[in-house]
Design a protein around this motif. Structure first.
Motif, PDB file in Angstrom:
ATOM      1  N   TYR A 107      34.253  -4.998  13.714  1.00  0.00           N
ATOM      2  CA  TYR A 107      35.906  -5.741  14.748  1.00  0.00           C
ATOM      3  C   TYR A 107      36.993  -4.603  14.678  1.00  0.00           C
ATOM      4  CZ  TYR A 107      38.540 -10.306  14.509  1.00  0.00           C
ATOM      5  OH  TYR A 107      39.505 -10.754  14.829  1.00  0.00           O
ATOM      6  N   SER A 108      37.165  -4.934  15.857  1.00  0.00           N
ATOM      7  CA  SER A 108      38.485  -4.305  16.254  1.00  0.00           C
ATOM      8  C   SER A 108      39.751  -5.169  17.526  1.00  0.00           C
ATOM      9  CB  SER A 108      38.341  -3.210  16.771  1.00  0.00           C
ATOM     10  OG  SER A 108      38.350  -4.093  18.131  1.00  0.00           O
ATOM     11  N   LEU A 109      41.048  -4.157  17.711  1.00  0.00           N
ATOM     12  CA  LEU A 109      41.751  -5.175  18.209  1.00  0.00           C
ATOM     13  C   LEU A 109      41.240  -6.230  19.136  1.00  0.00           C
ATOM     14  CD1 LEU A 109      44.765  -5.455  18.968  1.00  0.00           C
ATOM     15  CD2 LEU A 109      44.884  -4.069  20.119  1.00  0.00           C
ATOM     16  N   ALA A 110      40.274  -5.625  19.952  1.00  0.00           N
ATOM     17  CA  ALA A 110      39.949  -6.579  21.226  1.00  0.00           C
ATOM     18  C   ALA A 110      38.871  -7.879  20.763  1.00  0.00           C
ATOM     19  CB  ALA A 110      38.253  -5.286  21.974  1.00  0.00           C
ATOM     20  N   ASN A 111      38.428  -7.989  19.184  1.00  0.00           N
ATOM     21  CA  ASN A 111      37.677  -8.916  18.930  1.00  0.00           C
ATOM     22  C   ASN A 111      38.770 -10.043  18.957  1.00  0.00           C
ATOM     23  OD1 ASN A 111      36.543  -6.896  17.791  1.00  0.00           O
ATOM     24  ND2 ASN A 111      34.824  -8.636  19.053  1.00  0.00           N
ATOM     25  N   ALA A 112      39.817  -9.291  18.312  1.00  0.00           N
ATOM     26  CA  ALA A 112      41.156 -10.242  17.882  1.00  0.00           C
ATOM     27  C   ALA A 112      41.398 -10.945  19.236  1.00  0.00           C
ATOM     28  CB  ALA A 112      42.235  -9.433  16.920  1.00  0.00           C
ATOM     29  N   LEU A 113      41.848 -10.115  20.094  1.00  0.00           N
ATOM     30  CA  LEU A 113      42.703 -10.322  21.138  1.00  0.00           C
ATOM     31  C   LEU A 113      41.388 -11.893  22.226  1.00  0.00           C
ATOM     32  CD1 LEU A 113      44.308  -7.328  22.430  1.00  0.00           C
ATOM     33  CD2 LEU A 113      45.656  -9.240  21.127  1.00  0.00           C
ATOM     34  N   ILE A 114      40.232 -11.193  22.146  1.00  0.00           N
ATOM     35  CA  ILE A 114      39.390 -11.934  22.551  1.00  0.00           C
ATOM     36  C   ILE A 114      39.672 -13.824  21.869  1.00  0.00           C
ATOM     37  CG2 ILE A 114      36.669 -13.129  22.697  1.00  0.00           C
ATOM     38  CD1 ILE A 114      36.946  -9.881  23.430  1.00  0.00           C
ATOM     39  N   GLY A 115      38.975 -13.054  20.244  1.00  0.00           N
ATOM     40  CA  GLY A 115      39.973 -14.337  19.719  1.00  0.00           C
ATOM     41  C   GLY A 115      40.775 -15.297  19.779  1.00  0.00           C
ATOM     42  N   ILE A 116      42.289 -14.665  20.793  1.00  0.00           N
ATOM     43  CA  ILE A 116      43.110 -15.611  20.855  1.00  0.00           C
ATOM     44  C   ILE A 116      43.141 -16.378  22.481  1.00  0.00           C
ATOM     45  CG2 ILE A 116      45.492 -15.180  21.370  1.00  0.00           C
ATOM     46  CD1 ILE A 116      46.165 -13.465  18.619  1.00  0.00           C
ATOM     47  N   ILE A 117      42.450 -15.605  23.074  1.00  0.00           N
ATOM     48  CA  ILE A 117      42.206 -15.906  24.839  1.00  0.00           C
ATOM     49  C   ILE A 117      41.222 -17.296  24.294  1.00  0.00           C
ATOM     50  CG2 ILE A 117      40.388 -16.049  26.890  1.00  0.00           C
ATOM     51  CD1 ILE A 117      41.117 -12.195  26.259  1.00  0.00           C
ATOM     52  N   ASN A 118      40.510 -17.229  23.530  1.00  0.00           N
ATOM     53  CA  ASN A 118      39.625 -18.352  23.366  1.00  0.00           C
ATOM     54  C   ASN A 118      40.014 -19.566  22.211  1.00  0.00           C
ATOM     55  OD1 ASN A 118      37.337 -17.159  25.200  1.00  0.00           O
ATOM     56  ND2 ASN A 118      36.597 -16.377  22.975  1.00  0.00           N
ATOM     57  N   ASP A 119      40.968 -19.366  22.219  1.00  0.00           N
ATOM     58  CA  ASP A 119      42.103 -20.241  21.228  1.00  0.00           C
ATOM     59  C   ASP A 119      41.209 -20.344  19.717  1.00  0.00           C
ATOM     60  OD1 ASP A 119      44.414 -21.715  22.415  1.00  0.00           O
ATOM     61  OD2 ASP A 119      43.272 -22.696  23.727  1.00  0.00           O
ATOM     62  N   GLU A 120      40.589 -19.874  19.343  1.00  0.00           N
ATOM     63  CA  GLU A 120      40.140 -19.197  17.974  1.00  0.00           C
ATOM     64  C   GLU A 120      41.374 -19.486  17.060  1.00  0.00           C
ATOM     65  OE1 GLU A 120      37.172 -16.533  18.770  1.00  0.00           O
ATOM     66  OE2 GLU A 120      35.906 -18.694  19.546  1.00  0.00           O
ATOM     67  N   PRO A 121      41.015 -19.933  15.739  1.00  0.00           N
ATOM     68  CA  PRO A 121      41.859 -18.971  14.440  1.00  0.00           C
ATOM     69  C   PRO A 121      41.652 -17.989  14.021  1.00  0.00           C
ATOM     70  CG  PRO A 121      40.454 -20.547  14.222  1.00  0.00           C
ATOM     71  CD  PRO A 121      40.127 -20.943  14.989  1.00  0.00           C
ATOM     72  N   VAL A 122      42.585 -17.223  14.095  1.00  0.00           N
ATOM     73  CA  VAL A 122      42.418 -15.561  14.337  1.00  0.00           C
ATOM     74  C   VAL A 122      43.147 -15.052  12.930  1.00  0.00           C
ATOM     75  CG1 VAL A 122      43.325 -13.669  14.914  1.00  0.00           C
ATOM     76  CG2 VAL A 122      41.611 -14.940  16.477  1.00  0.00           C
ATOM     77  N   ASP A 123      42.390 -14.139  12.250  1.00  0.00           N
ATOM     78  CA  ASP A 123      43.378 -14.297  10.603  1.00  0.00           C
ATOM     79  C   ASP A 123      43.895 -12.848  11.386  1.00  0.00           C
ATOM     80  OD1 ASP A 123      43.231 -13.140   8.187  1.00  0.00           O
ATOM     81  OD2 ASP A 123      41.688 -12.590   7.449  1.00  0.00           O
ATOM     82  N   VAL A 124      44.871 -12.177  10.701  1.00  0.00           N
ATOM     83  CA  VAL A 124      45.829 -11.312  11.253  1.00  0.00           C
ATOM     84  C   VAL A 124      45.061  -9.714   9.916  1.00  0.00           C
ATOM     85  CG1 VAL A 124      48.050 -11.392  10.051  1.00  0.00           C
ATOM     86  CG2 VAL A 124      47.753 -10.586  12.175  1.00  0.00           C
ATOM     87  N   SER A 125      44.734 -10.709   8.573  1.00  0.00           N
ATOM     88  CA  SER A 125      44.399  -8.985   8.398  1.00  0.00           C
ATOM     89  C   SER A 125      42.760  -8.630   8.742  1.00  0.00           C
ATOM     90  CB  SER A 125      44.015  -9.618   7.135  1.00  0.00           C
ATOM     91  OG  SER A 125      45.750 -10.248   6.627  1.00  0.00           O
ATOM     92  N   ARG A 126      42.144  -9.573   9.246  1.00  0.00           N
ATOM     93  CA  ARG A 126      40.745  -8.737   9.274  1.00  0.00           C
ATOM     94  C   ARG A 126      40.489  -8.048   9.912  1.00  0.00           C
ATOM     95  NH1 ARG A 126      35.884 -12.681  12.294  1.00  0.00           N
ATOM     96  NH2 ARG A 126      34.598 -11.089  12.047  1.00  0.00           N
ATOM     97  N   VAL A 140      45.844  -0.079   9.660  1.00  0.00           N
ATOM     98  CA  VAL A 140      45.897   0.478  11.020  1.00  0.00           C
ATOM     99  C   VAL A 140      44.742  -0.854  11.600  1.00  0.00           C
ATOM    100  CG1 VAL A 140      44.790   1.739  12.476  1.00  0.00           C
ATOM    101  CG2 VAL A 140      45.522   2.653  10.248  1.00  0.00           C
ATOM    102  N   MET A 141      44.837  -1.604  13.222  1.00  0.00           N
ATOM    103  CA  MET A 141      44.228  -2.318  13.700  1.00  0.00           C
ATOM    104  C   MET A 141      43.660  -1.330  14.833  1.00  0.00           C
ATOM    105  SD  MET A 141      43.075  -4.206  14.499  1.00  0.00           S
ATOM    106  CE  MET A 141      43.202  -6.380  14.405  1.00  0.00           C
ATOM    107  N   PRO A 142      41.871  -1.299  14.158  1.00  0.00           N
ATOM    108  CA  PRO A 142      41.610  -0.365  15.194  1.00  0.00           C
ATOM    109  C   PRO A 142      41.243  -0.771  16.731  1.00  0.00           C
ATOM    110  CG  PRO A 142      40.166  -0.999  13.395  1.00  0.00           C
ATOM    111  CD  PRO A 142      41.377  -1.693  13.242  1.00  0.00           C
ATOM    112  N   GLY A 143      41.501   0.074  17.814  1.00  0.00           N
ATOM    113  CA  GLY A 143      41.362  -0.247  19.132  1.00  0.00           C
ATOM    114  C   GLY A 143      40.199   1.036  19.263  1.00  0.00           C
ATOM    115  N   ASN A 144      39.339   0.285  20.273  1.00  0.00           N
ATOM    116  CA  ASN A 144      37.757   0.860  20.615  1.00  0.00           C
ATOM    117  C   ASN A 144      37.700   0.735  22.162  1.00  0.00           C
ATOM    118  OD1 ASN A 144      36.829  -1.356  20.884  1.00  0.00           O
ATOM    119  ND2 ASN A 144      35.567  -1.136  18.447  1.00  0.00           N
ATOM    120  N   ILE A 145      36.779   1.562  22.597  1.00  0.00           N
ATOM    121  CA  ILE A 145      36.056   0.971  25.027  1.00  0.00           C
ATOM    122  C   ILE A 145      36.123  -0.279  24.672  1.00  0.00           C
ATOM    123  CG2 ILE A 145      33.951   0.762  23.725  1.00  0.00           C
ATOM    124  CD1 ILE A 145      35.325   2.704  26.860  1.00  0.00           C
TER     125      ILE A 145
END
Ligand code: ADP
Ligand code: MG
Length: 270
Positions: free
Chosen positions: A59-78, A89-94
Motif C-alpha cells: 500500500y502506497s500513495l497510489a493506492n490511497a489516491l485510487i481509493g479517493i478516485i473510486n469514492d472509497e473511504p480512505v484511512d489517511v494513516s494506512r 512517510v507516505m511512500p511513493g513508487n512506480i
C-alpha cells in the motif's frame, strides 16, 4: 495550523529529495508533527528513508489516491512508514506512473491529492511533498493542494529558462486551482564554495528573482556526506551532525520557520 509545502522543480538532480528529508526531519526535531509524501514514481524519498524496495509495498500513495478516485473511504494513516527520526512517510513508487495516466481521464483530476492532504492537515503541523522531476499531473496535484512551493535550484548552471516555466505553471495553478498558493522561496543547493562560478550563479539568481521571490539566504553546500544519506536511511543530523550541510539545513529551517512567505503574485514575477 498545518502548513503544506510542495518541493518542486521539473529538473531532476537539484536536491529536492535531500531537501525534503532534511527539512522534514529538521522540523520534527523542533517538535513538529511532520508527514513526508513521496510523489515521485522513482520512490527516492521512500528509499532515502530506509525502505529499500518501494515497488514491493502493498500500500502506497497510489493506492490511497485510487481509493479517493473510486469514492472509497480512505484511512489517511494506512500505509505510513514511521521513521525513527520522528517523521511519518507516505511512500511513493512506480504505481504513481500509471496513476498519472489514469488521472488525465477523470473528474477533479488536479485535486485528488488535495483530498488526501486535507485529511492529513488534521494530524500534522507540516506536510512536505517531494515532487517528481516533471510538470505533469502529480506535480500539478501537489501545487493544487500546497500552501507554498519550495524551489531547490542547483548552483551548477544558470537555470533561468526552467525556472521561468516553473513559475508560470505555479501562476497558472494559483489562478485556476489554488488562490492561496505562495512561493516559499528558492533554495540554492550543492554550492561549491571553492569556485567563483558557484558564487556567480548565486549572485545571478539573487539579482534575477529576489525582488519578486524570496531567495533563501542560506545556501546548501556541496557535500559528499549529503550525497551519501540516501543510502544511509537517515538525515544529515544523524549521519553527519557536525558537517556543514547539516548546519546549513538547520539555518535554512530557521528561515522557513521565521520568514513566513512573501506575498507573491505572478504579475510581479514574470
Ligand atoms: P532531486 O530530488 O531534485 O532529483 P536529489 O535530492 O535526489 O535531487 O539529489 C540529486 C543527487 O545529488 C543525489 O545523488 C543526492 O544524493 C545528491 N545531493 C543532494 N544534495 C547534495 C549536496 N548538498 N551535496 C552533494 N550532493 C548532493
Ligand atoms: Mg527526487
Amino acid at each position: 495550523m498545518s502548513k503544506v509545502i510542495a518541493v518542486a522543480n521539473q529538473k531532476g538532480g537539484v536536491g529536492k529529495t535531500v531537501t525534503c528529508v532534511n527539512l522534514g526531519i529538521g522540523l520534527a526535531r523542533e517538535g513538529n508533527k511532520v508527514l513526508l509524501i513521496d510523489c515521485d514514481p522513482q520512490g527516492s524519498l521512500t528509499i532515502s528513508l530506509g525502505c529499500d524496495e518501494p515497488d514491493r509495498l502493498d500500500y502506497s500513495l497510489a493506492n490511497a489516491l485510487i481509493g479517493i478516485i473510486n469514492d472509497e473511504p480512505v484511512d489517511v494513516s494506512r500505509g505510513l512508514i514511521h521513521h525513527e527520526e520522528g517523521v511519518d512517510v507516505m511512500p511513493g513508487n512506480i504505481e504513481l506512473s500509471s496513476l498519472e495516466i489514469t488521472l488525465t481521464g477523470i473528474i477533479s483530476r488536479e485535486t485528488i491529492l488535495r483530498q488526501y492532504v486535507n485529511m492529513a492537515r488534521e494530524l500534522y503541523d507540516y506536510v512536505i511533498i517531494d515532487c517528481m522531476p516533471s510538470l505533469g499531473m502529480m506535480t500539478i496535484n501537489a501545487l493544487a493542494c500546497a500552501d507554498s512551493v519550495l524551489i531547490p535550484v542547483q548552483a551548477a548552471y544558470l537555470p533561468v529558462k526552467g525556472l521561468q516555466q516553473l513559475i508560470k505553471t505555479i501562476g497558472r495553478v494559483k489562478r485556476q486551482l489554488n488562490q492561496k498558493l505562495q512561493i516559499e522561496g528558492i533554495l540554492i543547493t550543492m554550492v561549491d564554495n571553492r569556485t567563483n562560478y558557484a558564487k556567480d550563479i548565486s549572485a545571478q539568481i539573487y539579482e534575477a528573482y529576489s525582488s519578486t521571490i524570496n531567495v533563501f539566504e542560506t545556501e546548501i553546500p556541496l557535500s559528499v556526506r549529503a550525497a551519501e544519506i540516501s543510502a544511509s536511511g537517515s538525515s544529515l543530523y544523524v549521519y553527519d551532525p557536525k558537517g556543514k550541510a547539516a548546519s546549513a539545513y538547520s539555518s535554512f529551517i530557521r528561515e522557513v520557520i521565521n520568514n513566513g512567505t512573501k506575498s507573491w503574485s505572478e504579475s510581479k514575477a514574470v
